[in-house]
Scaffold this active site. Structure first.
Site, PDB file in Angstrom:
ATOM      1  N   GLY A 149       9.705  -4.438   7.759  1.00 19.34           N
ATOM      2  CA  GLY A 149       9.120  -5.155   6.630  1.00 19.34           C
ATOM      3  C   GLY A 149       9.727  -4.650   5.339  1.00 19.34           C
ATOM      4  O   GLY A 149      10.498  -5.309   4.665  1.00 19.34           O
ATOM      5  N   CYS A 155      -8.602  -0.010 -17.037  1.00 19.30           N
ATOM      6  CA  CYS A 155      -9.491   1.077 -17.439  1.00 19.30           C
ATOM      7  C   CYS A 155      -9.713   2.073 -16.320  1.00 19.30           C
ATOM      8  O   CYS A 155     -10.827   2.218 -15.795  1.00 19.30           O
ATOM      9  CB  CYS A 155     -10.814   0.492 -17.906  1.00 19.30           C
ATOM     10  SG  CYS A 155     -10.546  -0.711 -19.200  1.00 19.30           S
ATOM     11  N   GLU A 156      -8.655   2.718 -15.880  1.00 19.80           N
ATOM     12  CA  GLU A 156      -8.712   3.776 -14.876  1.00 19.80           C
ATOM     13  C   GLU A 156      -7.555   4.712 -15.152  1.00 19.80           C
ATOM     14  O   GLU A 156      -6.446   4.245 -15.407  1.00 19.80           O
ATOM     15  CB  GLU A 156      -8.497   3.212 -13.464  1.00 19.80           C
ATOM     16  CG  GLU A 156      -9.496   2.184 -13.059  1.00 19.80           C
ATOM     17  CD  GLU A 156      -9.903   2.301 -11.599  1.00 19.80           C
ATOM     18  OE1 GLU A 156      -9.618   3.339 -10.968  1.00 19.80           O
ATOM     19  OE2 GLU A 156     -10.518   1.349 -11.114  1.00 19.80           O
TER      20      GLU A 156
HETATM   21  C1  PLP Z   1       3.367  -2.423   8.740  1.00 26.67           C
HETATM   22  C2  PLP Z   1       3.921  -2.663  10.086  1.00 26.67           C
HETATM   23  C3  PLP Z   1       5.288  -2.894  10.251  1.00 26.67           C
HETATM   24  C4  PLP Z   1       6.281  -2.846   9.129  1.00 26.67           C
HETATM   25  O1  PLP Z   1       6.442  -1.589   8.551  1.00 26.67           O
HETATM   26  P1  PLP Z   1       7.573  -1.393   7.439  1.00 26.67           P
HETATM   27  O2  PLP Z   1       7.423   0.012   7.044  1.00 26.67           O
HETATM   28  O3  PLP Z   1       7.272  -2.336   6.333  1.00 26.67           O
HETATM   29  O4  PLP Z   1       8.876  -1.682   8.080  1.00 26.67           O
HETATM   30  C5  PLP Z   1       5.742  -3.180  11.528  1.00 26.67           C
HETATM   31  N1  PLP Z   1       4.909  -3.238  12.587  1.00 26.67           N
HETATM   32  C6  PLP Z   1       3.585  -3.019  12.454  1.00 26.67           C
HETATM   33  C7  PLP Z   1       2.707  -3.105  13.647  1.00 26.67           C
HETATM   34  C8  PLP Z   1       3.042  -2.731  11.205  1.00 26.67           C
HETATM   35  O5  PLP Z   1       1.734  -2.501  11.087  1.00 26.67           O
END
Ligand code: PLP
EC number: 4.1.1.20
Length: 421
Positions: free
Chosen positions: A277, A346-347
């Site tokens: 991701g 406001c934190e």
């Molecule tokens: C969050 C997550 C990812 C992606 O993680 P990245 O660090 O963004 O690559 C992949 N698989 C699962 C099951 C996740 O929860």
């Protein structure tokens, strides 16, 4: 590498001046580069060349429909963690057989939605989930393809809030119990066991934890096969880190990760899935913000921006570091000065950086947070009744708003007043 570079002293996103977008959209906003998104997806795809594989983008990192569609058109599958994400993936044109469903708390309704709409596999995280999945599948008269997420008990050496592969984390089943749980799954008529899933955490900056985890997965594959299970698919999760501080970080590259996958698991003849991701979306995005005030405090100065923790929560939530640069390139020889960079919320937690070395800036100047494309806009909120931050996508010399900033009127009208008032 990304496509946010200075040209003639001005920051560009591909071939569009960031200041031009700011003038048209207003600040703060996120801007994503199509070329960077595609480049990162292809790096992973090429790193696994030679293996039967599918890169399933973990869309929780950035789930804007335009981002999803960009990646889907390049051939990406999707890793989803909710019914909402599943529907987003479908709406972006991703076929069900390219969507994997992860997450510890899938509800009956979410499971039903995915079974009816088509799914590549469920990554099952517990025995109670397995029982519910079996029941819903039988009720629908279908068989659900599953992997079981195992927790290999390895230390991902990352921030505690994003480590998922230690025995104390809520994710997966302990690898020591895997044989027993696979035996139970094989007895359930609504399920078809096809493989193993593992995901040990996010923002990993070393390959060694992956090696340890994947070696355990390789051993488990052999053990489960000997027990009579058909293990044909391995889902290896995501988590590869990105350099947030360009000056001093060099996390492993997708090519080296790919080599490691081949070394540890290549001999098993399995189809490989990965779920990156952050590495796909992170460096493909900036958050751009305007300086509202420069305030002198006692012993320190503050740069007060119009962007805040509600727009980018990573510094407050994960103590995350983001490079923050001036949209106008500092003139050569200008001495940077330490300053605290904060938002208007406001934190005290609404602090992006303390004593950061910055060139002299004035009210009205623009700054850009680098590496903000993942876990940025998706985690934003309207705290302090600040409108949800808009998103822009650039492709070459074109740009388009891909999520508009709501008006105050729209925000107020989302609430409804009970009859008794
Ligand atoms: C969050 C997550 C990812 C992606 O993680 P990245 O660090 O963004 O690559 C992949 N698989 C699962 C099951 C996740 O929860």
């Amino acid at each position: 590498m990304d496509h946010f570079l200075y040209r003639d002293g001005r920051l560009f996103a591909e071939d569009v001046a960031v200041a031009e977008i700011a003038a048209s959209v207003g600040t703060p906003f996120y801007v994503y580069s199509t070329a960077t998104l595609l480049r990162h997806f292809r790096l992973f795809d090429e790193a696994l060349e030679g293996l039967d594989h599918l890169v399933c983008y973990a869309m929780k990192a950035n789930s804007n429909q335009a981002v999803l569609q960009t990646l889907a058109q390049a051939g990406a599958g999707m890793d989803v963690v909710s019914g909402g994400e599943y529907l987003r993936a479908k709406a972006a044109g991703v076929p069900g057989d390219r969507i994997v469903f992860s997450g510890v708390g899938k509800t009956r309704e979410e499971i039903r939605l995915a079974l009816e709409g088509g799914i590549r596999q469920f990554n099952v995280e517990s025995e109670p989930e397995m029982a519910v999945l079996d029941a819903v599948a039988r009720d629908l008269g279908v068989v659900a393809p599953i992997t079981i997420r195992v927790n290999p008990d390895v230390d991902a050496k990352t921030h505690a809030k994003i480590a998922t592969g230690k025995s104390e984390n809520k994710f997966g089943i302990p690898i020591a119990r895997a044989r027993e749980v696979y035996r139970l799954a094989a007895e359930m008529p609504g399920l078809r066991v096809i493989g193993i899933d593992v995901h040990i955490g996010s923002q990993l900056t070393e390959l060694e934890p992956y090696r340890l985890a994947y070696q355990k997965v390789a051993e488990l594959t052999e053990v489960l096969r000997a027990d009579g299970h058909q293990i044909t698919r391995l889902d290896l999760g995501g988590g590869l880190g990105i350099p947030y501080a360009r000056s001093n970080e060099a996390p492993p590259l997708p090519t080296d990760y790919g080599k490691l996958v081949k070394e540890t698991l290549g001999h098993l003849g399995c189809e490989i899935e990965i779920e990156p991701g952050r590495l796909i979306a992170g460096n493909a995005g900036l958050m751009v913000s305007e300086v509202i005030y420069v305030k002198s405090g006692e012993g320190r100065d503050f740069l007060i921006l119009d962007g805040a923790m509600n727009d980018l929560i990573r510094p407050a939530m994960y103590d995350a570091y983001h490079d923050i640069i001036s949209v106008l390139e500092p003139a050569p020889g200008v001495e940077p000065q330490p300053i605290d960079i904060v938002g208007p919320v406001c934190e005290s937690g609404d602090t992006f950086a303390k004593q950061r070395l910055m060139p002299p800036l004035r009210a009205g100047d623009l700054v850009a947070f680098r590496s903000a494309g993942a876990y940025g806009a998706v985690m934003s909120s309207e705290y302090n009744s600040r409108p949800l931050v808009p998103e822009v996508l650039v492709k070459g010399d074109q740009f388009a708003v891909i999520r508009a900033r709501p008006t105050f009127d729209e925000m107020i009208k989302r609430d409804t007043i009970p009859e008794w008032l």
